[in-house]
Design a protein around this motif. Structure first.
Motif, PDB file in Angstrom:
ATOM      1  N   MET A  85       0.834  -1.193   0.000  1.00 14.76           N
ATOM      2  CA  MET A  85       0.000   0.000   0.000  1.00 14.76           C
ATOM      3  C   MET A  85       0.878   1.256   0.000  1.00 14.76           C
ATOM      4  N   ILE A  86       1.960   1.216   0.773  1.00 13.93           N
ATOM      5  CA  ILE A  86       2.825   2.388   0.928  1.00 13.93           C
ATOM      6  C   ILE A  86       3.815   2.508  -0.227  1.00 13.93           C
ATOM      7  N   GLY A  87       4.460   1.384  -0.575  1.00 15.95           N
ATOM      8  CA  GLY A  87       5.558   1.407  -1.538  1.00 15.95           C
ATOM      9  C   GLY A  87       5.212   1.996  -2.896  1.00 15.95           C
ATOM     10  N   PRO A  88       4.165   1.493  -3.580  1.00 18.84           N
ATOM     11  CA  PRO A  88       3.858   2.038  -4.910  1.00 18.84           C
ATOM     12  C   PRO A  88       3.506   3.517  -4.899  1.00 18.84           C
ATOM     13  N   ALA A  89       2.812   3.970  -3.852  1.00 20.63           N
ATOM     14  CA  ALA A  89       2.461   5.387  -3.779  1.00 20.63           C
ATOM     15  C   ALA A  89       3.718   6.241  -3.662  1.00 20.63           C
ATOM     16  N   ILE A  90       4.659   5.811  -2.806  1.00 28.13           N
ATOM     17  CA  ILE A  90       5.933   6.532  -2.680  1.00 28.13           C
ATOM     18  C   ILE A  90       6.709   6.458  -3.991  1.00 28.13           C
ATOM     19  N   ALA A  91       6.716   5.272  -4.595  1.00 25.30           N
ATOM     20  CA  ALA A  91       7.456   5.092  -5.850  1.00 25.30           C
ATOM     21  C   ALA A  91       6.915   6.005  -6.941  1.00 25.30           C
ATOM     22  N   GLY A  92       5.577   6.129  -7.030  1.00 25.44           N
ATOM     23  CA  GLY A  92       4.992   6.992  -8.052  1.00 25.44           C
ATOM     24  C   GLY A  92       5.491   8.415  -7.940  1.00 25.44           C
ATOM     25  N   ILE A  93       5.644   8.912  -6.697  1.00 26.13           N
ATOM     26  CA  ILE A  93       6.155  10.271  -6.480  1.00 26.13           C
ATOM     27  C   ILE A  93       7.645  10.342  -6.792  1.00 26.13           C
ATOM     28  N   LEU A  94       8.411   9.340  -6.315  1.00 24.00           N
ATOM     29  CA  LEU A  94       9.868   9.377  -6.485  1.00 24.00           C
ATOM     30  C   LEU A  94      10.299   9.158  -7.928  1.00 24.00           C
ATOM     31  N   ILE A  95       9.543   8.355  -8.676  1.00 22.55           N
ATOM     32  CA  ILE A  95       9.898   8.150 -10.084  1.00 22.55           C
ATOM     33  C   ILE A  95       9.903   9.484 -10.827  1.00 22.55           C
ATOM     34  N   ALA A  96       8.881  10.309 -10.536  1.00 26.62           N
ATOM     35  CA  ALA A  96       8.811  11.619 -11.175  1.00 26.62           C
ATOM     36  C   ALA A  96       9.921  12.547 -10.678  1.00 26.62           C
ATOM     37  N   ALA A  97      10.340  12.375  -9.405  1.00 26.65           N
ATOM     38  CA  ALA A  97      11.320  13.287  -8.814  1.00 26.65           C
ATOM     39  C   ALA A  97      12.767  12.885  -9.098  1.00 26.65           C
ATOM     40  N   ILE A  98      13.088  11.591  -8.915  1.00 26.14           N
ATOM     41  CA  ILE A  98      14.494  11.161  -9.036  1.00 26.14           C
ATOM     42  C   ILE A  98      14.694  10.033 -10.046  1.00 26.14           C
ATOM     43  N   GLY A  99      13.610   9.534 -10.637  1.00 25.28           N
ATOM     44  CA  GLY A  99      13.737   8.485 -11.637  1.00 25.28           C
ATOM     45  C   GLY A  99      13.723   7.088 -11.038  1.00 25.28           C
ATOM     46  N   SER A 100      13.540   6.096 -11.895  1.00 28.30           N
ATOM     47  CA  SER A 100      13.475   4.696 -11.443  1.00 28.30           C
ATOM     48  C   SER A 100      14.777   4.244 -10.803  1.00 28.30           C
TER      49      SER A 100
END
Length: 441
Positions: free
Chosen positions: A158-173
């Motif tokens: 529940m937590i991981g994908p939501a954080i990942a969605g934000i971080l992908i846009a900010a710092i990339g995969s």
């Protein structure tokens, strides 16, 4: 703390330490999974769902390929030391993938190779991690501990994908991969902090040739285990391909970005956490719950395929999360609780191989259907997996529990003959009293 409560396994110091490290690592793992799928779908290919399916096949295929070794390792080796090795190896692989991505050198074949290597390590890690729970808590709390493990895993989902969605846009995969690599320090640290003298080591199987074959013979003699494994195979192969289902619906149907994809994954995890907590409250797993989970899973996919917009689709994902987690946790608990301790590692390895080893077949097929006919038709495959699995469960009840279902004057009735007493007691691991002939309107 209530000895009969939802969180009763946390009474154990060792379980608390293990659970604390696991939740951090699980959040990192789900962040990486989200970033990996997004990298393949939007950066390395032009929305190619088949490529995502191939990555899943390579990542989960080793569960089946390495089955002769993984079950043996879980039953014969020190599980704590084995987990040290696997967790360190997975951290190194995440670090390598992160460096390739951050430097801009990553190519699709790199993702394939790293997915396969991660799958090989996970094939040894999963049965050892699943059965290690039995060393952390008393036998009476094992079902609860298994359910809480699932709660932790799905809370991270529940937590991981939501954080990942934000971080992908900010710092990339690539940055997300590096964060995941660092997260493995938490679970490695928890293994170091365990009170080894308080562990409850189980009986280990004697070293002998044909150990895996004995595991298969054991399963074959158990019609309850065979029915569960067939159900798990169908749902694991064709139903649990959510990276494909969610990513293709998000990108191709609802035209969303990385943040919306991550949000859908997190919405589904709300249902998964709910399902895991409900399972944790049950004193004993029941085959009726397993059957209901499979049936609702199938019908949930039919609803999802018909949803016209992003938010209604998200609501159906909550239902799918509850049903999928109810099914997975119940099947896991039933198999662990009804299997002799010396056989548990091999039987769990077989379970995981059946659950994940079918992915090399199912994920590419589901991806191809999504590419060729559209994501909604891919969801129909998931629906079929749940409905057919439920029919297999009904067949088991009819043949081995003496279940009789019929309609009399418009009323639904069933009867259970006396022979089902033995099967019920064996499956539940407890004394169960049933009438020689029961009937309910």
């Amino acid at each position: 703390m209530n000895n009969n409560g939802t969180f009763r396994s946390l009474i154990s110091y060792n379980y608390r330490v293990w659970a604390g490290g696991a939740i951090v690592s699980n959040v990192g793992t789900w962040m990486q999974r989200t970033a990996q799928d997004w990298l393949v779908l939007t950066k390395l290919t032009n929305h190619n769902a088949t490529a995502v399916g191939i990555v899943m096949a390579l990542q989960f295929g080793p569960q089946l390929l390495l089955l002769p070794l993984t079950g043996f390792a879980a039953d014969h080796f020190d599980r704590r030391k084995l987990l040290f090795a696997t967790q360190i190896a997975m951290g190194v692989l995440a670090l390598g993938m992160g460096i390739l991505t951050v430097t801009g050198l990553v190519q699709l074949w790199h993702v394939y190779v790293f997915a396969f290597l991660l799958g090989c390590v996970s094939a040894f890690d999963s049965p050892a991690r699943q059965t290690f729970v039995s060393e952390l808590v008393a036998e009476a709390n094992m079902s609860n501990a298994v359910a809480l493990n699932s709660t932790s895993f799905n809370a991270a989902r529940m937590i991981g994908p939501a954080i990942a969605g934000i971080l992908i846009a900010a710092i990339g995969s690539g940055g997300v991969f590096l964060i995941n690599a660092a997260s493995f320090a938490a679970v490695i640290g928890s293994l170091c902090l365990l009170r080894v003298e308080e562990l409850r080591p189980r009986t280990r199987a004697a070293h002998a040739k044909g150990s895996l074959a004995e595991g298969f013979r054991y399963v074959w003699r158990r019609p309850d285990l065979k029915a569960i494994l067939f159900m798990v195979f169908l749902i694991g192969t064709f139903g649990l391909n959510f990276p494909i289902f969610i990513s293709t619906m998000s990108v191709s149907i609802f035209h969303g970005g990385a943040d919306q994809y991550g949000m859908l994954s997190s919405i589904m995890a709300v249902g998964s956490v709910t399902g895991a907590l409900l399972s944790a409250r049950r004193a004993k797993p029941q085959i009726s719950v397993l059957l209901a989970g499979a049936a609702i899973f199938g019908f949930g996919f039919l609803l999802a395929a018909a949803m016209p917009n992003y938010w209604l689709f998200g609501l159906t994902l909550v239902l799918l999360g509850v049903s999928a987690q109810t099914f997975n946790t119940t099947s896991n608990s039933m198999i662990q609780l009804t299997t002799e301790p010396e056989m548990r590692g091999r039987v769990m390895a077989i379970l995981l191989a059946v659950a994940l080893g079918g992915t090399p077949l199912g994920a590419p097929v589901v991806g191809w259907v999504a590419d060729t006919f559209g994501p909604r038709w891919a969801l129909a495959i998931g629906a079929a997996s749940g409905i057919v699995a439920a029919l297999i469960g009904i067949r088991y009840l009819v043949r081995h529990r003496g279940l009789r279902v019929y309609i009399d004057a418009g009323r639904f009735r069933y009867s259970i003959d006396a022979a089902s007493q033995v099967a019920a007691q064996h499956l539940a691991g407890a004394q169960v009293t049933l009438p020689a002939s029961g009937r309910r309107d």
